[in-house]
Scaffold this active site. Sequence first.
Site, PDB file in Angstrom:
ATOM      1  N   CYS A   1      47.657  34.022  40.516  1.00  0.00           N
ATOM      2  CA  CYS A   1      49.065  34.418  40.709  1.00  0.00           C
ATOM      3  C   CYS A   1      49.242  34.421  42.217  1.00  0.00           C
ATOM      4  O   CYS A   1      49.208  35.456  42.867  1.00  0.00           O
ATOM      5  CB  CYS A   1      49.311  35.787  40.104  1.00  0.00           C
ATOM      6  N   ALA A   2      49.409  33.240  42.778  1.00  0.00           N
ATOM      7  CA  ALA A   2      49.102  33.041  44.197  1.00  0.00           C
ATOM      8  C   ALA A   2      50.269  33.240  45.150  1.00  0.00           C
ATOM      9  O   ALA A   2      50.059  33.517  46.331  1.00  0.00           O
ATOM     10  CB  ALA A   2      48.553  31.633  44.394  1.00  0.00           C
ATOM     11  N   ALA A   3      51.491  33.038  44.688  1.00  0.00           N
ATOM     12  CA  ALA A   3      52.620  33.008  45.620  1.00  0.00           C
ATOM     13  C   ALA A   3      52.923  34.395  46.189  1.00  0.00           C
ATOM     14  O   ALA A   3      52.855  35.374  45.447  1.00  0.00           O
ATOM     15  CB  ALA A   3      53.846  32.468  44.905  1.00  0.00           C
ATOM     16  N   PRO A   4      53.232  34.485  47.483  1.00  0.00           N
ATOM     17  CA  PRO A   4      53.460  33.432  48.471  1.00  0.00           C
ATOM     18  C   PRO A   4      52.200  32.936  49.201  1.00  0.00           C
ATOM     19  O   PRO A   4      52.338  32.238  50.205  1.00  0.00           O
ATOM     20  CB  PRO A   4      54.416  34.109  49.462  1.00  0.00           C
ATOM     21  N   GLY A   5      51.017  33.283  48.718  1.00  0.00           N
ATOM     22  CA  GLY A   5      49.819  32.665  49.275  1.00  0.00           C
ATOM     23  C   GLY A   5      49.051  33.518  50.274  1.00  0.00           C
ATOM     24  O   GLY A   5      48.132  33.018  50.927  1.00  0.00           O
TER      25      GLY A   5
ATOM     26  N   ASP B   1      45.566  38.391  40.971  1.00  0.00           N
ATOM     27  CA  ASP B   1      46.437  39.367  41.652  1.00  0.00           C
ATOM     28  C   ASP B   1      47.665  39.484  40.746  1.00  0.00           C
ATOM     29  O   ASP B   1      48.665  38.812  40.946  1.00  0.00           O
ATOM     30  CB  ASP B   1      46.801  38.822  43.040  1.00  0.00           C
TER      31      ASP B   1
ATOM     32  N   CYS C   1      49.133  45.719  42.976  1.00  0.00           N
ATOM     33  CA  CYS C   1      49.673  46.642  43.983  1.00  0.00           C
ATOM     34  C   CYS C   1      50.428  47.746  43.248  1.00  0.00           C
ATOM     35  O   CYS C   1      51.550  48.079  43.585  1.00  0.00           O
ATOM     36  CB  CYS C   1      50.546  45.914  45.006  1.00  0.00           C
TER      37      CYS C   1
HETATM   38  C1  LIG Z   1      51.627  40.209  43.157  1.00  0.00           C
HETATM   39  S1  LIG Z   1      52.418  38.681  43.233  1.00  0.00           S
HETATM   40  C2  LIG Z   1      51.193  37.672  43.969  1.00  0.00           C
HETATM   41  C3  LIG Z   1      51.016  37.820  45.470  1.00  0.00           C
HETATM   42  C4  LIG Z   1      50.038  36.811  46.052  1.00  0.00           C
HETATM   43  N1  LIG Z   1      48.752  36.852  45.384  1.00  0.00           N
HETATM   44  C5  LIG Z   1      49.806  36.974  47.548  1.00  0.00           C
HETATM   45  O1  LIG Z   1      48.860  37.625  47.950  1.00  0.00           O
HETATM   46  O2  LIG Z   1      50.604  36.432  48.335  1.00  0.00           O
HETATM   47  C6  LIG Z   1      52.331  38.188  41.547  1.00  0.00           C
HETATM   48  C7  LIG Z   1      52.699  36.741  41.285  1.00  0.00           C
HETATM   49  O3  LIG Z   1      52.454  36.481  39.898  1.00  0.00           O
HETATM   50  C8  LIG Z   1      53.302  35.427  39.510  1.00  0.00           C
HETATM   51  N2  LIG Z   1      53.292  35.361  38.032  1.00  0.00           N
HETATM   52  C9  LIG Z   1      53.918  36.174  37.150  1.00  0.00           C
HETATM   53  N3  LIG Z   1      53.635  35.805  35.897  1.00  0.00           N
HETATM   54  C10 LIG Z   1      52.804  34.729  35.980  1.00  0.00           C
HETATM   55  C11 LIG Z   1      52.172  33.900  35.001  1.00  0.00           C
HETATM   56  N4  LIG Z   1      52.336  34.094  33.695  1.00  0.00           N
HETATM   57  N5  LIG Z   1      51.410  32.880  35.448  1.00  0.00           N
HETATM   58  C12 LIG Z   1      51.238  32.650  36.782  1.00  0.00           C
HETATM   59  N6  LIG Z   1      51.822  33.418  37.731  1.00  0.00           N
HETATM   60  C13 LIG Z   1      52.583  34.441  37.335  1.00  0.00           C
HETATM   61  C14 LIG Z   1      54.626  35.807  40.150  1.00  0.00           C
HETATM   62  O4  LIG Z   1      55.472  34.697  40.273  1.00  0.00           O
HETATM   63  C15 LIG Z   1      54.153  36.358  41.499  1.00  0.00           C
HETATM   64  O5  LIG Z   1      54.232  35.369  42.500  1.00  0.00           O
END
Ligand SMILES: C[S@@+](CC[C@H](N)C(=O)[O-])C[C@H]1O[C@@H](n2cnc3c(N)ncnc32)[C@H](O)[C@@H]1O
Length: 437
Positions: A253-257, A322, A375
């Site tokens: 769950c990488a965005a924004p990276g 994450d 978080c």
């Molecule tokens: C906590 S944020 C991630 C922050 C990121 N790891 C960082 O450090 O920049 C959670 C992310 O999970 C993504 N997400 C939610 N459901 C998901 C799914 N079923 N599969 C993949 N990504 C998912 C969201 O779009 C969001 O970007």
Amino acid sequence: MKKRSSRAVSAQILLQVLDEGKSLSSLIPEASVQLDSQDLPLVQEITFGVCRVLPRLERIIQQFLEKPLKGKTRLVHCLLLVGLYQLLYMRVPTHAAVDEVVNATKSLKLEHFRGLTNGVLRRFLREQEAILAIVDKHWQTLHPEWFVNKLKQAYPHWREIIEANNQRPPMWLRINPQRTERADYAGLLGERAKYPENSTACIPPCALLLAKPLPVSQLPHFEQGWATVQDAHAQWSALLLGAENGESVLDACAAPGGKTTHILELAPQAEVIALDIEENRLKRVTENLHRLGQQAKVICGDATQPETWLPEGVMFDKILLDAPCSATGVIRRHPDIKWLRQATDIAELVALQGKILHALWQRLKPNGVLLYATCSVLPEENSEQITRFLQAMPDALAGEMDFCGEKVSQKQFFPSAEGGDGFFYAKLVKRANEETR
Ligand SMILES: C[S@@+](CC[C@H](N)C(=O)[O-])C[C@H]1O[C@@H](n2cnc3c(N)ncnc32)[C@H](O)[C@@H]1O
């Protein structure tokens, strides 16, 4: 193009947060095109600030109005929130502040309410002391009741967590060891860097606290990737994952990276896939990789269904999950979360996290490591989620994590004044086949 009044734009943003459930992090960039660039920080200060202290401002308004402003007049209510916030929390000359807010009724086509807006704000100025004596008679958590109740059930020190959430967040940097050393970068910042000089607190080795928040344009060599803005506790993720050069790594769950780029700072030759379900948010991953001169495969896909984006049989040495969560550990950074989240969201998030965990576990190699992170400060999303998983999966073992000598298999961080945000970690190790037989 003539730009709009910052008070009017602030009121419109607040209406969309409070009545339409939209987040400040999506509304502010959208609104920025309507504003002069020097007004953007003001709109940010007002909208984040109002969300931080909303119940206090609401109580003040109740002292003046017999009936709440509903329906179409909700925008007037939001304009009053803006005005009161300025008068109570910002160093703007009071009469100028009132005039600006009253004049904003015109740009919002609310001229009928010019008198009411003016009356409420000027009466507040005259009777401030008496009104605040009533409003502040008892300690206010400034949080929704459902959340306070959950905290009370979970932690004896719940008040400390609430108090920390009500503060402004510190700004932490992560210094890129591929470019420079933390001490050298602190030297470049001079008095603008505060930490970790003389500190005994346990913080990750590349974390650096600023004396006060700065725009990234003022950070030395930011565009060349020397530093990244990332909370101190979030910086444990890549360290605990421990990916090595040549290993296959999924950042699920990488965005924004933020964490993808940290994994690659520590292991530049790791083969990293950065996955996220939101195409739009993935653009930020690509931008961040580019700024840091790193390579990863960026995929838009659903982590609950690896078969839709990953060929059969492909397995990873390391997986960082994450997980999407309530974000209740980062309320001080995103105070709108308090009003956007509902109690009923938590069970849905817990179910989604469990589904992702089970789906990705099938793609972890024997002896591989899955680091689960959120978080959140809610046990349902954290310790309870992991306990349930370990009970359900005979091939899952709780792995050991080391926080400056404290060896644990799970760690719940809480937000603190000069520390990091609320964060949770659990390390899961997959037993090799022979061990499960
Ligand atoms: C906590 S944020 C991630 C922050 C990121 N790891 C960082 O450090 O920049 C959670 C992310 O999970 C993504 N997400 C939610 N459901 C998901 C799914 N079923 N599969 C993949 N990504 C998912 C969201 O779009 C969001 O970007």
